[in-house]
Design a protein around this motif. Structure first.
Motif, short mmCIF file in Angstrom:
data_model
loop_
_atom_site.label_atom_id
_atom_site.label_comp_id
_atom_site.label_asym_id
_atom_site.label_seq_id
_atom_site.Cartn_x
_atom_site.Cartn_y
_atom_site.Cartn_z
N GLN A 1 0.78 -1.13 0.04
CA GLN A 1 -0.20 -0.06 0.11
C GLN A 1 0.74 1.29 -0.10
OE1 GLN A 1 -2.69 0.30 3.26
NE2 GLN A 1 -2.55 2.26 3.39
N ASN B 1 0.91 5.36 0.14
CA ASN B 1 0.02 6.46 0.87
C ASN B 1 0.50 8.11 0.16
OD1 ASN B 1 -1.40 4.47 2.37
ND2 ASN B 1 -0.46 5.07 4.27
N GLU B 2 1.55 7.96 -0.49
CA GLU B 2 2.27 9.18 -0.49
C GLU B 2 2.36 9.43 -2.11
OE1 GLU B 2 1.80 11.73 1.28
OE2 GLU B 2 1.30 10.46 3.15
N GLN C 1 9.56 9.86 0.06
CA GLN C 1 10.36 9.04 -0.46
C GLN C 1 9.40 7.63 -0.51
OE1 GLN C 1 14.02 8.07 1.93
NE2 GLN C 1 14.69 6.39 0.39
N ALA C 2 8.34 7.64 -0.19
CA ALA C 2 7.47 6.54 0.06
C ALA C 2 7.28 5.74 -0.98
CB ALA C 2 6.01 6.71 0.67
N TYR D 1 -3.20 4.86 -2.16
CA TYR D 1 -4.08 5.34 -1.60
C TYR D 1 -3.59 6.89 -1.00
CZ TYR D 1 -8.35 5.66 1.68
OH TYR D 1 -9.35 6.05 2.16
N HIS D 2 -4.42 7.60 -0.43
CA HIS D 2 -4.29 9.00 -0.24
C HIS D 2 -3.77 9.82 -1.47
CE1 HIS D 2 -5.18 8.12 4.03
NE2 HIS D 2 -4.48 7.31 4.30
N ALA E 1 -10.12 8.24 -3.64
CA ALA E 1 -9.02 9.23 -3.30
C ALA E 1 -8.77 9.59 -4.70
CB ALA E 1 -7.79 8.22 -2.74
N VAL F 1 2.39 -4.58 3.10
CA VAL F 1 3.54 -3.63 3.75
C VAL F 1 2.82 -2.33 3.45
CG1 VAL F 1 5.94 -2.96 3.84
CG2 VAL F 1 5.31 -5.51 3.38
N VAL F 2 2.88 -1.42 4.16
CA VAL F 2 2.54 0.01 3.91
C VAL F 2 3.61 1.06 3.73
CG1 VAL F 2 0.96 1.70 4.57
CG2 VAL F 2 0.36 -0.61 5.36
N PHE F 3 3.58 1.83 2.83
CA PHE F 3 4.70 3.11 2.74
C PHE F 3 3.87 4.10 2.69
CE2 PHE F 3 6.48 -0.91 0.87
CZ PHE F 3 7.85 -1.05 1.53
N GLY F 4 4.22 5.26 3.47
CA GLY F 4 3.84 6.47 3.41
C GLY F 4 4.56 7.63 4.18
N ALA F 5 4.03 8.67 4.64
CA ALA F 5 4.85 9.89 5.01
C ALA F 5 5.22 9.66 6.56
CB ALA F 5 4.17 11.13 4.73
#
Lengths: 134, 100, 130
Positions: free
Chosen positions: C6, C8-9, C15-16, C40-41, C81, C126-130
């Protein structure tokens, strides 16, 4: 289809960023999938649940009433970290009273919010299959 | 069950590392990535916390550490991994919590 | 193992998306299956084909398109989104009466249920975000 333990982690306050609102949208959609769903409110995430939110003057939609509907979606395990509340000078009384109706107990209203210590929260997190963060 | 935690924010700018450390159980791993790698260097208060945290494995994403010019400042007892190692860690743990 | 991701940015600001891309490449190289990558987002902004980064910078959107083509990846952009942020495929743009679309090749727009399904079907998310 197998049932998994789904945890939604909420650590961001509402309105300042969109994360809290869009996380709630995932929870509502996810409720249709009949998984074992929990929500955790940690750090500033506890601010999502405060009562008395009024967004009239900031031009955004007040989405706090949606939390009261979660029980109707069978989302009934909202874990709030006690230390996070205390650090912010809040108590349970500052949060909305969220309930679900137990059909196995003559539709008795039961609390959805579970106040847990940091150590208990660590156990809850450790027990999940899929953790969604926003 | 063992949880893999990832932290991607500087501990000097955000409380996220502390929150993660407070909720990480013994046997879990904390992987520092992106701006989270600033926690992996020596000579500051966060390094003491890492040294004193027993039962938790600390790792850092090497490419992020190199990008920021801090390889020579890496604290002891922090395992350096690359993206292959990141994938292996995800596989070897039961689930992953990204502290965003 | 079956993995889902996932993001999010959006590209460049954080850098996500870069980290997720390197992670996905490494996972594929190690022989794992990427079941789905869900945007997403602001992550939906990775899916625009109208970004023109400087020549000496990476093209985040084009990288995803190329990886998707090479490995037949399922890149899913959240419709709710995406609509908020003006990321549209041709069909959705037409339905909304808009005069343009911008979804890059290799991405598809779908609902949030795709994220939940990815969690159910995959061994790890695995979630990647800010």
């Amino acid at each position: 289809m197998s049932v998994k333990k789904f945890m939604y982690i909420n650590r961001k306050p509402p309105y300042g960023t969109v994360y809290a609102l869009e996380a709630l949208e995932v929870v509502l959609i996810g409720a249709a999938f009949d998984q074992d769903v929990s929500l955790a409110f940690i750090g500033d995430g506890v601010y999502e649940l405060t009562k008395g939110q009024n967004t009239d003057a900031i031009g955004q939609k007040n989405f706090s009433p949606t939390y009261t509907a979660l029980g109707d979606y069978d989302v009934k395990k909202l874990y709030v970290e006690k230390e996070s509340l205390e650090e912010r000078g809040l108590t349970l009384d500052d949060l909305q009273h969220l309930v679900w109706e137990d059909e196995d107990d003559d539709w008795a209203e039961k609390d959805s919010i579970h106040l847990v210590s940091r150590a208990e929260m660590a156990d809850v997190l450790d027990d999940q299959d899929i953790i969604l963060s926003f | 069950m063992a949880l893999l935690h990832t932290v991607n924010k500087s501990p000097f700018e955000s409380n996220t590392f502390n929150t993660c450390l407070g909720l990480a159980k013994q046997g879990s791993t904390i992987l520092l990535i992106e701006d989270g790698v600033y926690a992996a260097t020596t000579g500051h208060s966060v390094a003491e916390k890492i040294k004193n945290a027993s039962g938790i494995t600390f790792a850092v994403l090497g490419p992020d550490l190199q990008a920021r010019g801090l390889e020579s400042k890496l604290a002891d007892d922090i395992k350096v991994i690359d993206y292959d190692g990141f994938v292996n860690m995800v596989v070897e743990h039961d689930s992953v919590q990204s502290w965003l | 193992m079956k993995l889902s991701i996932q993001i999010n940015e959006g590209p460049y600001q954080h850098q996500a998306s870069d980290t997720a891309y390197q992670f996905a490449k490494a996972a594929i190289a190690a022989g794992h299956e990427i079941f789905r990558i869900f945007f997403y987002h602001d992550g939906v902004n990775n899916a625009t084909r109208l970004a023109v980064p400087p020549r000496d910078d990476r093209d985040v959107s084009a990288q995803w398109t190329a990886l998707s083509k090479e490995h037949d990846l399922d890149l899913v952009v959240c419709i709710a989104a995406a609509q908020r942020r003006g990321v549209m495929d041709a069909a959705e743009a037409k339905r909304q009466g808009l005069d343009a679309d911008n979804l890059a090749e290799g991405f598809r727009i779908s609902g949030l249920g795709q994220l939940i399904e990815a969690g159910i079907q995959s061994d790890r998310l695995v979630v990647f975000g800010a």
